[in-house]
Design a protein around this motif. Sequence first.
Motif, PDB file in Angstrom:
ATOM      1  N   VAL A  20      52.566 -63.395 -19.522  1.00 43.54           N
ATOM      2  CA  VAL A  20      52.956 -64.122 -18.312  1.00 43.54           C
ATOM      3  C   VAL A  20      52.304 -65.498 -18.353  1.00 43.54           C
ATOM      4  CG1 VAL A  20      53.087 -64.043 -15.796  1.00 43.54           C
ATOM      5  CG2 VAL A  20      52.981 -61.926 -17.074  1.00 43.54           C
ATOM      6  N   GLN A  21      52.641 -66.257 -19.367  1.00 44.82           N
ATOM      7  CA  GLN A  21      52.129 -67.620 -19.521  1.00 44.82           C
ATOM      8  C   GLN A  21      53.317 -68.535 -19.751  1.00 44.82           C
ATOM      9  OE1 GLN A  21      48.994 -68.240 -18.896  1.00 44.82           O
ATOM     10  NE2 GLN A  21      48.555 -66.071 -18.738  1.00 44.82           N
ATOM     11  N   GLY A  22      53.193 -69.763 -19.408  1.00 48.40           N
ATOM     12  CA  GLY A  22      54.284 -70.724 -19.535  1.00 48.40           C
ATOM     13  C   GLY A  22      55.117 -70.742 -18.268  1.00 48.40           C
ATOM     14  N   SER A  23      55.614 -71.912 -17.920  1.00 49.04           N
ATOM     15  CA  SER A  23      56.287 -72.059 -16.634  1.00 49.04           C
ATOM     16  C   SER A  23      57.596 -71.285 -16.554  1.00 49.04           C
ATOM     17  CB  SER A  23      56.532 -73.535 -16.338  1.00 49.04           C
ATOM     18  OG  SER A  23      57.451 -74.079 -17.251  1.00 49.04           O
ATOM     19  N   LYS A  24      58.363 -71.229 -17.640  1.00 40.34           N
ATOM     20  CA  LYS A  24      59.637 -70.496 -17.588  1.00 40.34           C
ATOM     21  C   LYS A  24      59.405 -68.997 -17.444  1.00 40.34           C
ATOM     22  CE  LYS A  24      62.278 -73.863 -20.050  1.00 40.34           C
ATOM     23  NZ  LYS A  24      63.640 -74.204 -19.841  1.00 40.34           N
ATOM     24  N   THR A  25      58.421 -68.468 -18.127  1.00 46.34           N
ATOM     25  CA  THR A  25      58.114 -67.041 -18.019  1.00 46.34           C
ATOM     26  C   THR A  25      57.601 -66.709 -16.623  1.00 46.34           C
ATOM     27  OG1 THR A  25      57.510 -67.034 -20.356  1.00 46.34           O
ATOM     28  CG2 THR A  25      56.829 -65.141 -19.063  1.00 46.34           C
ATOM     29  N   ILE A  26      56.751 -67.553 -16.097  1.00 42.44           N
ATOM     30  CA  ILE A  26      56.215 -67.318 -14.751  1.00 42.44           C
ATOM     31  C   ILE A  26      57.326 -67.400 -13.711  1.00 42.44           C
ATOM     32  CG2 ILE A  26      54.711 -68.271 -12.966  1.00 42.44           C
ATOM     33  CD1 ILE A  26      52.796 -69.069 -15.237  1.00 42.44           C
ATOM     34  N   ASN A  27      58.211 -68.392 -13.842  1.00 44.00           N
ATOM     35  CA  ASN A  27      59.313 -68.520 -12.894  1.00 44.00           C
ATOM     36  C   ASN A  27      60.245 -67.311 -12.947  1.00 44.00           C
ATOM     37  OD1 ASN A  27      58.351 -70.965 -12.008  1.00 44.00           O
ATOM     38  ND2 ASN A  27      59.756 -72.181 -13.229  1.00 44.00           N
ATOM     39  N   ALA A  28      60.536 -66.828 -14.153  1.00 44.71           N
ATOM     40  CA  ALA A  28      61.377 -65.631 -14.279  1.00 44.71           C
ATOM     41  C   ALA A  28      60.674 -64.413 -13.684  1.00 44.71           C
ATOM     42  CB  ALA A  28      61.719 -65.383 -15.744  1.00 44.71           C
ATOM     43  N   PHE A  29      59.368 -64.305 -13.925  1.00 42.49           N
ATOM     44  CA  PHE A  29      58.584 -63.196 -13.366  1.00 42.49           C
ATOM     45  C   PHE A  29      58.608 -63.234 -11.838  1.00 42.49           C
ATOM     46  CE2 PHE A  29      54.506 -61.465 -11.866  1.00 42.49           C
ATOM     47  CZ  PHE A  29      54.568 -60.190 -12.415  1.00 42.49           C
ATOM     48  N   VAL A  30      58.418 -64.424 -11.267  1.00 42.24           N
ATOM     49  CA  VAL A  30      58.429 -64.575  -9.808  1.00 42.24           C
ATOM     50  C   VAL A  30      59.805 -64.227  -9.244  1.00 42.24           C
ATOM     51  CG1 VAL A  30      58.304 -66.286  -7.941  1.00 42.24           C
ATOM     52  CG2 VAL A  30      56.546 -66.231  -9.694  1.00 42.24           C
ATOM     53  N   LEU A  31      60.863 -64.657  -9.905  1.00 44.15           N
ATOM     54  CA  LEU A  31      62.212 -64.372  -9.426  1.00 44.15           C
ATOM     55  C   LEU A  31      62.505 -62.878  -9.433  1.00 44.15           C
ATOM     56  CD1 LEU A  31      64.958 -65.387  -8.462  1.00 44.15           C
ATOM     57  CD2 LEU A  31      65.621 -65.567 -10.869  1.00 44.15           C
ATOM     58  N   VAL A  32      62.207 -62.216 -10.547  1.00 44.27           N
ATOM     59  CA  VAL A  32      62.467 -60.769 -10.639  1.00 44.27           C
ATOM     60  C   VAL A  32      61.598 -60.013  -9.636  1.00 44.27           C
ATOM     61  CG1 VAL A  32      62.247 -58.761 -12.157  1.00 44.27           C
ATOM     62  CG2 VAL A  32      63.267 -60.866 -13.017  1.00 44.27           C
ATOM     63  N   LEU A  33      60.331 -60.362  -9.560  1.00 44.94           N
ATOM     64  CA  LEU A  33      59.427 -59.698  -8.617  1.00 44.94           C
ATOM     65  C   LEU A  33      59.890 -59.901  -7.175  1.00 44.94           C
ATOM     66  CD1 LEU A  33      56.733 -58.168  -8.210  1.00 44.94           C
ATOM     67  CD2 LEU A  33      55.621 -60.406  -8.103  1.00 44.94           C
ATOM     68  N   SER A  34      60.295 -61.121  -6.836  1.00 48.56           N
ATOM     69  CA  SER A  34      60.764 -61.406  -5.480  1.00 48.56           C
ATOM     70  C   SER A  34      62.013 -60.609  -5.138  1.00 48.56           C
ATOM     71  CB  SER A  34      61.061 -62.896  -5.322  1.00 48.56           C
ATOM     72  OG  SER A  34      59.906 -63.650  -5.488  1.00 48.56           O
ATOM     73  N   LEU A  35      62.955 -60.550  -6.060  1.00 49.09           N
ATOM     74  CA  LEU A  35      64.185 -59.810  -5.789  1.00 49.09           C
ATOM     75  C   LEU A  35      63.916 -58.320  -5.614  1.00 49.09           C
ATOM     76  CD1 LEU A  35      66.673 -61.608  -8.196  1.00 49.09           C
ATOM     77  CD2 LEU A  35      66.646 -61.687  -5.697  1.00 49.09           C
ATOM     78  N   ILE A  36      63.108 -57.746  -6.491  1.00 50.53           N
ATOM     79  CA  ILE A  36      62.810 -56.317  -6.407  1.00 50.53           C
ATOM     80  C   ILE A  36      62.069 -55.993  -5.111  1.00 50.53           C
ATOM     81  CG2 ILE A  36      61.433 -54.457  -7.429  1.00 50.53           C
ATOM     82  CD1 ILE A  36      62.157 -55.662 -10.174  1.00 50.53           C
ATOM     83  N   LEU A  37      61.024 -56.751  -4.821  1.00 51.75           N
ATOM     84  CA  LEU A  37      60.246 -56.490  -3.608  1.00 51.75           C
ATOM     85  C   LEU A  37      61.062 -56.719  -2.334  1.00 51.75           C
ATOM     86  CD1 LEU A  37      56.702 -57.952  -4.368  1.00 51.75           C
ATOM     87  CD2 LEU A  37      57.342 -55.572  -4.072  1.00 51.75           C
TER      88      LEU A  37
END
Length: 102
Positions: free
Chosen positions: A35-52
């Motif tokens: 979970v490093q780099g801006s694109k990976t973090i942004n994708a992680f935040v998007l998936v986490l936000s949608l699931i939650l």
Amino acid sequence: MNYTELISQILLIISVLTALVNIVTEVAKRTFDWVQGSKTINAFVLVLSLILTVGVFTAYWQIKQMELAWYVIAAFIIVGFLVAYAAMFGYDKLLSYFKKEG
């Protein structure tokens, strides 16, 4: 049904979800190397936000014993994108976007 109370509860849930996504993202960034780099973090935040968001609002809808239709789930997904945006850029930028559009 008291819509003022419903809207205030929904806004409170969105605020808590945004804070929760920020906290989980910070913990994940410090714990996992992938979970490093801006694109990976942004994708992680998007998936986490949608699931939650979909999970929490589905549970809220069930607790309130309201009908859960396809368009309600579509609204949950849209709210998930708003939570992700607020988590990535903050409330100030989200609110300024809506003020600029109006």
